[in-house]
Design a protein around this motif. Structure first.
Motif, mmCIF file in Angstrom:
data_model
loop_
_atom_site.group_PDB
_atom_site.id
_atom_site.type_symbol
_atom_site.label_atom_id
_atom_site.label_comp_id
_atom_site.label_asym_id
_atom_site.label_seq_id
_atom_site.Cartn_x
_atom_site.Cartn_y
_atom_site.Cartn_z
ATOM 1 N N MET A 166 0.833 -1.178 0.000
ATOM 2 C CA MET A 166 0.000 0.000 0.000
ATOM 3 C C MET A 166 0.883 1.249 0.000
ATOM 4 O O MET A 166 1.746 1.406 0.847
ATOM 5 C CB MET A 166 -0.898 -0.008 1.227
ATOM 6 N N GLN A 167 0.672 2.115 -0.963
ATOM 7 C CA GLN A 167 1.496 3.298 -1.114
ATOM 8 C C GLN A 167 0.918 4.442 -0.277
ATOM 9 O O GLN A 167 -0.285 4.653 -0.232
ATOM 10 C CB GLN A 167 1.566 3.706 -2.581
ATOM 11 N N GLU A 168 1.813 5.185 0.378
ATOM 12 C CA GLU A 168 1.382 6.286 1.224
ATOM 13 C C GLU A 168 1.065 7.517 0.379
ATOM 14 O O GLU A 168 1.650 7.724 -0.679
ATOM 15 C CB GLU A 168 2.483 6.641 2.221
ATOM 16 N N SER A 169 0.180 8.349 0.885
ATOM 17 C CA SER A 169 -0.155 9.586 0.181
ATOM 18 C C SER A 169 0.978 10.596 0.366
ATOM 19 O O SER A 169 1.833 10.455 1.250
ATOM 20 C CB SER A 169 -1.464 10.165 0.704
ATOM 21 N N GLU A 170 0.963 11.637 -0.450
ATOM 22 C CA GLU A 170 1.989 12.677 -0.360
ATOM 23 C C GLU A 170 1.942 13.367 1.000
ATOM 24 O O GLU A 170 2.977 13.675 1.584
ATOM 25 C CB GLU A 170 1.807 13.689 -1.484
ATOM 26 N N THR A 171 0.759 13.590 1.526
ATOM 27 C CA THR A 171 0.621 14.242 2.827
ATOM 28 C C THR A 171 1.216 13.376 3.923
ATOM 29 O O THR A 171 1.912 13.881 4.816
ATOM 30 C CB THR A 171 -0.857 14.541 3.125
ATOM 31 N N GLU A 172 0.964 12.075 3.885
ATOM 32 C CA GLU A 172 1.537 11.173 4.890
ATOM 33 C C GLU A 172 3.060 11.178 4.824
ATOM 34 O O GLU A 172 3.732 11.172 5.855
ATOM 35 C CB GLU A 172 1.010 9.755 4.689
ATOM 36 N N LEU A 173 3.611 11.195 3.609
ATOM 37 C CA LEU A 173 5.066 11.249 3.465
ATOM 38 C C LEU A 173 5.624 12.547 4.039
ATOM 39 O O LEU A 173 6.631 12.541 4.750
ATOM 40 C CB LEU A 173 5.465 11.119 1.994
ATOM 41 N N MET A 174 4.971 13.671 3.750
ATOM 42 C CA MET A 174 5.449 14.957 4.250
ATOM 43 C C MET A 174 5.386 15.020 5.767
ATOM 44 O O MET A 174 6.279 15.570 6.404
ATOM 45 C CB MET A 174 4.650 16.101 3.627
ATOM 46 N N LEU A 175 4.349 14.448 6.373
ATOM 47 C CA LEU A 175 4.253 14.436 7.826
ATOM 48 C C LEU A 175 5.308 13.529 8.460
ATOM 49 O O LEU A 175 5.654 13.710 9.625
ATOM 50 C CB LEU A 175 2.851 14.004 8.257
ATOM 51 N N GLY A 204 8.375 13.525 7.413
ATOM 52 C CA GLY A 204 9.666 14.176 7.238
ATOM 53 C C GLY A 204 10.189 14.217 5.821
ATOM 54 O O GLY A 204 11.268 14.750 5.567
ATOM 55 N N TYR A 205 9.462 13.649 4.880
ATOM 56 C CA TYR A 205 9.887 13.672 3.487
ATOM 57 C C TYR A 205 9.682 15.062 2.907
ATOM 58 O O TYR A 205 8.788 15.792 3.322
ATOM 59 C CB TYR A 205 9.089 12.670 2.650
ATOM 60 N N GLY A 206 10.513 15.409 1.961
ATOM 61 C CA GLY A 206 10.373 16.654 1.234
ATOM 62 C C GLY A 206 10.482 16.383 -0.252
ATOM 63 O O GLY A 206 10.904 15.312 -0.677
ATOM 64 N N LEU A 207 10.102 17.370 -1.044
ATOM 65 C CA LEU A 207 10.141 17.215 -2.490
ATOM 66 C C LEU A 207 11.558 17.497 -2.997
ATOM 67 O O LEU A 207 12.084 18.586 -2.806
ATOM 68 C CB LEU A 207 9.138 18.159 -3.152
ATOM 69 N N THR A 208 12.152 16.505 -3.619
ATOM 70 C CA THR A 208 13.484 16.638 -4.193
ATOM 71 C C THR A 208 13.349 16.725 -5.704
ATOM 72 O O THR A 208 12.710 15.893 -6.322
ATOM 73 C CB THR A 208 14.376 15.438 -3.823
ATOM 74 N N THR A 209 13.937 17.769 -6.269
ATOM 75 C CA THR A 209 13.937 17.964 -7.712
ATOM 76 C C THR A 209 15.380 17.955 -8.184
ATOM 77 O O THR A 209 16.203 18.698 -7.652
ATOM 78 C CB THR A 209 13.274 19.299 -8.096
ATOM 79 N N ALA A 210 15.691 17.116 -9.154
ATOM 80 C CA ALA A 210 17.054 17.006 -9.673
ATOM 81 C C ALA A 210 17.053 17.264 -11.173
ATOM 82 O O ALA A 210 16.167 16.797 -11.888
ATOM 83 C CB ALA A 210 17.632 15.631 -9.384
ATOM 84 N N GLU A 211 18.043 18.005 -11.617
ATOM 85 C CA GLU A 211 18.259 18.222 -13.046
ATOM 86 C C GLU A 211 19.554 17.507 -13.406
ATOM 87 O O GLU A 211 20.617 17.852 -12.901
ATOM 88 C CB GLU A 211 18.344 19.707 -13.352
ATOM 89 N N GLU A 231 10.814 13.579 -6.899
ATOM 90 C CA GLU A 231 10.285 12.522 -6.036
ATOM 91 C C GLU A 231 10.344 13.014 -4.591
ATOM 92 O O GLU A 231 11.169 13.858 -4.237
ATOM 93 C CB GLU A 231 11.147 11.264 -6.191
ATOM 94 N N TYR A 232 9.491 12.460 -3.735
ATOM 95 C CA TYR A 232 9.577 12.748 -2.301
ATOM 96 C C TYR A 232 10.702 11.905 -1.728
ATOM 97 O O TYR A 232 10.762 10.701 -1.935
ATOM 98 C CB TYR A 232 8.245 12.440 -1.605
ATOM 99 N N ASP A 233 11.604 12.571 -0.983
ATOM 100 C CA ASP A 233 12.818 11.920 -0.502
ATOM 101 C C ASP A 233 13.182 12.475 0.864
ATOM 102 O O ASP A 233 12.686 13.526 1.276
ATOM 103 C CB ASP A 233 13.951 12.161 -1.497
ATOM 104 N N LEU A 234 14.076 11.782 1.562
ATOM 105 C CA LEU A 234 14.528 12.206 2.884
ATOM 106 C C LEU A 234 15.888 12.890 2.801
ATOM 107 O O LEU A 234 16.839 12.313 2.271
ATOM 108 C CB LEU A 234 14.649 10.986 3.810
ATOM 109 N N ALA A 235 15.966 14.106 3.325
ATOM 110 C CA ALA A 235 17.249 14.800 3.410
ATOM 111 C C ALA A 235 17.896 14.425 4.731
ATOM 112 O O ALA A 235 17.195 14.106 5.687
ATOM 113 C CB ALA A 235 17.024 16.305 3.331
ATOM 114 N N PRO A 236 19.163 14.441 4.877
ATOM 115 C CA PRO A 236 20.201 14.838 3.934
ATOM 116 C C PRO A 236 20.773 13.687 3.113
ATOM 117 O O PRO A 236 21.622 13.904 2.263
ATOM 118 C CB PRO A 236 21.280 15.414 4.843
ATOM 119 N N ASP A 237 20.294 12.461 3.351
ATOM 120 C CA ASP A 237 20.892 11.308 2.668
ATOM 121 C C ASP A 237 20.369 11.092 1.246
ATOM 122 O O ASP A 237 21.063 10.531 0.418
ATOM 123 C CB ASP A 237 20.676 10.026 3.478
#
Length: 89
Positions: free
Chosen positions: A1-10, A12-19, A38-44
Protein backbone atom coordinates in the motif's frame (compact mmCIF):
# COMPACT_ATOMS: atom_id res chain seq x y z
CA UNK A 1 0.00 0.00 0.00
CA UNK A 2 1.50 3.30 -1.11
CA UNK A 3 1.38 6.29 1.22
CA UNK A 4 -0.16 9.59 0.18
CA UNK A 5 1.99 12.68 -0.36
CA UNK A 6 0.62 14.24 2.83
CA UNK A 7 1.54 11.17 4.89
CA UNK A 8 5.07 11.25 3.47
CA UNK A 9 5.45 14.96 4.25
CA UNK A 10 4.25 14.44 7.83
CA UNK A 11 6.91 11.71 8.21
CA UNK A 12 9.67 14.18 7.24
CA UNK A 13 9.89 13.67 3.49
CA UNK A 14 10.37 16.65 1.23
CA UNK A 15 10.14 17.21 -2.49
CA UNK A 16 13.48 16.64 -4.19
CA UNK A 17 13.94 17.96 -7.71
CA UNK A 18 17.05 17.01 -9.67
CA UNK A 19 18.26 18.22 -13.05
CA UNK A 20 20.59 15.72 -14.65
CA UNK A 21 22.93 16.85 -17.42
CA UNK A 22 24.05 14.05 -19.71
CA UNK A 23 25.59 13.40 -23.11
CA UNK A 24 24.15 11.20 -25.84
CA UNK A 25 26.58 8.47 -26.97
CA UNK A 26 26.52 9.62 -30.62
CA UNK A 27 26.74 13.38 -29.88
CA UNK A 28 29.30 13.89 -27.11
CA UNK A 29 29.51 17.65 -27.66
CA UNK A 30 25.81 18.22 -26.86
CA UNK A 31 24.52 18.37 -23.28
CA UNK A 32 20.94 17.25 -22.65
CA UNK A 33 18.88 17.64 -19.50
CA UNK A 34 16.47 15.38 -17.67
CA UNK A 35 14.35 16.52 -14.71
CA UNK A 36 13.53 14.03 -11.94
CA UNK A 37 11.20 14.71 -9.01
CA UNK A 38 10.29 12.52 -6.04
CA UNK A 39 9.58 12.75 -2.30
CA UNK A 40 12.82 11.92 -0.50
CA UNK A 41 14.53 12.21 2.88
CA UNK A 42 17.25 14.80 3.41
CA UNK A 43 20.20 14.84 3.93
CA UNK A 44 20.89 11.31 2.67
CA UNK A 45 18.52 11.37 -0.36
CA UNK A 46 18.31 7.57 -0.80
CA UNK A 47 15.81 7.67 -3.68
CA UNK A 48 17.86 10.24 -5.62
CA UNK A 49 21.07 8.26 -5.28
CA UNK A 50 19.23 5.05 -6.18
CA UNK A 51 18.01 6.75 -9.38
CA UNK A 52 21.53 8.02 -10.20
CA UNK A 53 22.93 4.51 -9.75
CA UNK A 54 20.19 3.14 -12.01
CA UNK A 55 21.06 5.78 -14.64
CA UNK A 56 24.75 4.89 -14.53
CA UNK A 57 24.02 1.15 -14.81
CA UNK A 58 21.19 1.11 -17.37
CA UNK A 59 21.24 4.32 -19.46
CA UNK A 60 23.79 4.75 -22.25
CA UNK A 61 24.05 8.55 -21.90
CA UNK A 62 26.88 9.27 -19.44
CA UNK A 63 26.12 11.82 -16.73
CA UNK A 64 27.93 15.13 -16.89
CA UNK A 65 26.55 16.62 -13.66
CA UNK A 66 23.54 16.65 -11.35
CA UNK A 67 21.99 19.70 -9.71
CA UNK A 68 19.27 19.21 -7.10
CA UNK A 69 17.20 21.00 -4.50
CA UNK A 70 15.15 19.73 -1.59
CA UNK A 71 12.14 21.46 -0.08
CA UNK A 72 10.13 20.40 2.95
CA UNK A 73 6.58 21.35 2.13
CA UNK A 74 5.21 21.01 5.66
CA UNK A 75 6.50 19.89 8.99
CA UNK A 76 4.65 18.88 12.16
CA UNK A 77 5.21 22.35 13.67
CA UNK A 78 3.62 24.11 10.70
CA UNK A 79 0.53 21.90 10.30
CA UNK A 80 -2.70 23.71 11.17
CA UNK A 81 -6.22 22.32 11.16
CA UNK A 82 -8.50 25.03 9.75
CA UNK A 83 -12.12 24.60 10.80
CA UNK A 84 -13.81 27.72 9.44
CA UNK A 85 -13.73 30.01 6.46
CA UNK A 86 -13.72 33.81 6.38
CA UNK A 87 -15.20 35.54 3.34
CA UNK A 88 -14.44 39.18 2.59
CA UNK A 89 -16.40 41.15 -0.02
Amino acid sequence: MQESETELMLRGYGLTTAELFYRMPDYQSVLNTFVWQEYDLAPDHPKLFQFIEYWQDEIEGPLHSVRFTHRKMISPGKWQNVVGEFTYH
